[in-house]
Write a protein that holds these residues in place. Structure first.
Motif, PDB file in Angstrom:
ATOM      1  N   ILE A  38       5.351   4.590  -8.625  1.00 14.69           N
ATOM      2  CA  ILE A  38       5.903   3.461  -7.887  1.00 14.69           C
ATOM      3  C   ILE A  38       6.994   2.797  -8.715  1.00 14.69           C
ATOM      4  CG2 ILE A  38       5.336   1.245  -6.805  1.00 14.69           C
ATOM      5  CD1 ILE A  38       2.412   2.262  -6.634  1.00 14.69           C
ATOM      6  N   TYR A  45       3.427  -6.486  -3.525  1.00 19.67           N
ATOM      7  CA  TYR A  45       4.311  -5.953  -2.485  1.00 19.67           C
ATOM      8  C   TYR A  45       3.942  -4.514  -2.129  1.00 19.67           C
ATOM      9  CZ  TYR A  45       6.955 -10.020  -4.018  1.00 19.67           C
ATOM     10  OH  TYR A  45       7.320 -11.291  -4.367  1.00 19.67           O
ATOM     11  N   TYR A  46       3.172  -3.863  -3.003  1.00 17.79           N
ATOM     12  CA  TYR A  46       2.738  -2.494  -2.735  1.00 17.79           C
ATOM     13  C   TYR A  46       1.340  -2.463  -2.126  1.00 17.79           C
ATOM     14  CZ  TYR A  46       6.624  -1.831  -5.952  1.00 17.79           C
ATOM     15  OH  TYR A  46       7.852  -1.891  -6.554  1.00 17.79           O
ATOM     16  N   THR A  47       0.962  -3.544  -1.484  1.00 18.74           N
ATOM     17  CA  THR A  47      -0.356  -3.657  -0.867  1.00 18.74           C
ATOM     18  C   THR A  47      -0.712  -2.478   0.046  1.00 18.74           C
ATOM     19  OG1 THR A  47      -0.525  -6.065  -1.077  1.00 18.74           O
ATOM     20  CG2 THR A  47      -1.735  -5.064   0.738  1.00 18.74           C
ATOM     21  N   ILE A  49      -0.208   0.699  -0.234  1.00 21.19           N
ATOM     22  CA  ILE A  49      -0.744   1.806  -1.044  1.00 21.19           C
ATOM     23  C   ILE A  49      -2.098   1.426  -1.621  1.00 21.19           C
ATOM     24  CG2 ILE A  49      -0.392   3.173  -3.136  1.00 21.19           C
ATOM     25  CD1 ILE A  49       2.637   3.000  -2.535  1.00 21.19           C
ATOM     26  N   TYR A  67      -2.032   6.202  -9.360  1.00 19.08           N
ATOM     27  CA  TYR A  67      -0.665   5.680  -9.382  1.00 19.08           C
ATOM     28  C   TYR A  67      -0.256   5.265 -10.782  1.00 19.08           C
ATOM     29  CZ  TYR A  67      -3.041   1.129  -9.364  1.00 19.08           C
ATOM     30  OH  TYR A  67      -3.852   0.047  -9.659  1.00 19.08           O
ATOM     31  N   PHE A  69       3.736   3.621 -12.771  1.00 18.95           N
ATOM     32  CA  PHE A  69       4.992   2.955 -12.452  1.00 18.95           C
ATOM     33  C   PHE A  69       6.147   3.535 -13.251  1.00 18.95           C
ATOM     34  CE2 PHE A  69       1.470   0.098 -11.670  1.00 18.95           C
ATOM     35  CZ  PHE A  69       1.725  -0.323 -10.374  1.00 18.95           C
ATOM     36  N   PHE A  88       7.644   6.231  -4.886  1.00 20.10           N
ATOM     37  CA  PHE A  88       7.857   5.090  -3.991  1.00 20.10           C
ATOM     38  C   PHE A  88       8.976   4.209  -4.549  1.00 20.10           C
ATOM     39  CE2 PHE A  88       6.086   1.273  -1.608  1.00 20.10           C
ATOM     40  CZ  PHE A  88       6.260   1.817  -0.348  1.00 20.10           C
ATOM     41  N   THR A 110       9.398   3.682   4.645  1.00 21.11           N
ATOM     42  CA  THR A 110       8.409   2.611   4.725  1.00 21.11           C
ATOM     43  C   THR A 110       9.044   1.269   5.045  1.00 21.11           C
ATOM     44  OG1 THR A 110       7.256   3.844   2.995  1.00 21.11           O
ATOM     45  CG2 THR A 110       6.368   1.674   3.586  1.00 21.11           C
ATOM     46  N   ASN A 217      11.665   0.142  -0.322  1.00 24.49           N
ATOM     47  CA  ASN A 217      10.816   1.234  -0.794  1.00 24.49           C
ATOM     48  C   ASN A 217      10.549   2.279   0.277  1.00 24.49           C
ATOM     49  OD1 ASN A 217       9.654  -1.288  -2.576  1.00 24.49           O
ATOM     50  ND2 ASN A 217       9.713   0.635  -3.696  1.00 24.49           N
ATOM     51  N   THR A 261      -6.107  -6.472  -3.195  1.00 19.12           N
ATOM     52  CA  THR A 261      -5.035  -5.948  -4.037  1.00 19.12           C
ATOM     53  C   THR A 261      -4.911  -6.739  -5.332  1.00 19.12           C
ATOM     54  OG1 THR A 261      -3.692  -4.942  -2.291  1.00 19.12           O
ATOM     55  CG2 THR A 261      -2.520  -5.768  -4.206  1.00 19.12           C
ATOM     56  N   TYR A 284       7.123  -8.736   5.155  1.00 17.68           N
ATOM     57  CA  TYR A 284       6.921  -7.288   5.172  1.00 17.68           C
ATOM     58  C   TYR A 284       6.456  -6.788   6.548  1.00 17.68           C
ATOM     59  CZ  TYR A 284       7.894  -6.635   0.246  1.00 17.68           C
ATOM     60  OH  TYR A 284       8.531  -6.552  -0.963  1.00 17.68           O
TER      61      TYR A 284
END
Length: 336
Positions: A38, A45-47, A49, A67, A69, A88, A110, A217, A261, A284
């Motif tokens: 990611i 903000y990546y909730t 996933i 995952y 980063f 991502f 996405t 993303n 999350t 979002y």
């Protein structure tokens, strides 16, 4: 950090991440282990996933997802050679990677919109883009995508960079520069508009997506991996869509997902559950994930024409030097 990659060894070498392959081994109960890299760091903000992991949507598809980063350039390279199965990153760096011959494919758009925005205080006298003439506008660097967005905004309204004063301000200082009226406007992320309004600061914006098609993303994989493992890609996308559908279904669902999350993946955001619930729900789920295309085709639909517009503008403003065919890069609906 929880769920750190166990089968993937990471080494630092001249500032570049190197990976030891092996993340596709079988996981617990016969699941298939895959890894997603990611862009950025652990933020809510990546909730989607994280929620797909926590609620078992990936597990239902027979996937065990881990995952880590990184930056967009590394993500493009890593998926292209199979160091990780998925990435991502933001959309524009993937166009850049494609222009350099890196075989990366977008399999889920996405975020249907870009995050770029020109933000200003309402008492600045700015009402329309034409009012930017003669103003001092901050960007983080001359090489940033926001700098390009400023150029396109001015051009679309009969102006050029000669009609404004551009000031370079660092990422941490750019928002305070606006609030303290050191500059008249900033070209940055629309998330800051929401944040400032949430704090009671009266700001408005010109969203870049209204004049420059772009994407935040997106889910990517390598061309070779897609050709050989299309079913796995489809499983990942189905789980991601299910997660997004759950989150978007109601504010209560959003709060549940955000709370989990923060607890399980982004603990530094503890105490900000209300704010993050609002931003995931309103910005979002309410805007970035949706478009006329998703209303017809479902989450993540890739509009090749819009992607091509973005690539063409990037070439026009010399962010890339070669022509990119979006048709060779974007899969509109990998589930079909």
């Amino acid at each position: 950090m929880k769920r750190l990659l166990t089968a993937l060894l990471i080494f630092a070498c001249a500032g570049t991440l190197l990976f030891a392959k092996g993340s596709s081994d079988s996981g617990a109960g016969g699941t298939k282990k895959v890894t997603i890299q990611i862009e950025g760091s652990a933020v809510p903000y990546y909730t989607p996933i994280f929620t797909a992991i926590d609620r078992g949507y990936f597990a239902e598809e027979g996937l065990e997802v881990e995952y880590l980063f990184g930056n967009a350039a590394d993500i493009a390279k890593n998926v292209s050679v199979g160091n990780v199965e998925f990435g991502f990153p933001n959309g524009e760096p993937i166009i850049t990677a494609k222009s350099q011959g890196i075989p990366v494919m977008v399999v889920h758009s996405t975020l249907q919109h870009g995050l770029g925005s020109t933000i200003f205080l309402k008492d600045s006298g700015i009402r329309t883009p034409a009012d930017l003439k003669g103003k001092k506008i901050a960007v983080t660097s001359f090489g940033s995508s926001n700098y390009v967005q400023l150029q396109v905004l001015l051009e679309k309204n009969g102006m050029s960079l000669k009609d404004v004063t551009v000031e370079i301000v660092g990422t941490e200082a750019i928002v305070p520069a606006l609030v303290n009226k050191r500059v008249d406007a900033i070209c940055f992320s629309m998330l800051r508009t929401f944040e400032l309004q949430y704090q009671g600061i009266d700001v408005a914006e010109f969203r870049s997506d209204e004049f420059l098609p772009s994407f935040g993303n997106v889910l990517v994989t390598g061309k070779d991996y897609l050709e050989k493992n299309r079913e796995t890609v489809q499983k990942f996308v189905r789980a991601l869509n299910k997660s997004m559908e759950f989150i978007a279904a109601s504010k209560d669902n959003t709060r549940e997902a955000v709370t989990a999350t923060i607890k399980n993946h982004t603990p530094t955001y503890a105490g900000r559950e209300d704010y993050m619930t609002d931003i995931i729900s309103e910005v979002y789920a309410g805007y970035l994930w949706t478009s006329d295309d998703t209303k017809k085709n479902g989450f993540g639909y890739g509009n090749v024409t819009r992607w091509q517009e973005t690539a063409d503008i990037m070439k026009q403003f010399e962010i890339i030097t070669s022509t990119v065919s979006a048709q060779d890069m974007v899969v509109p609906d990998v589930l079909k």
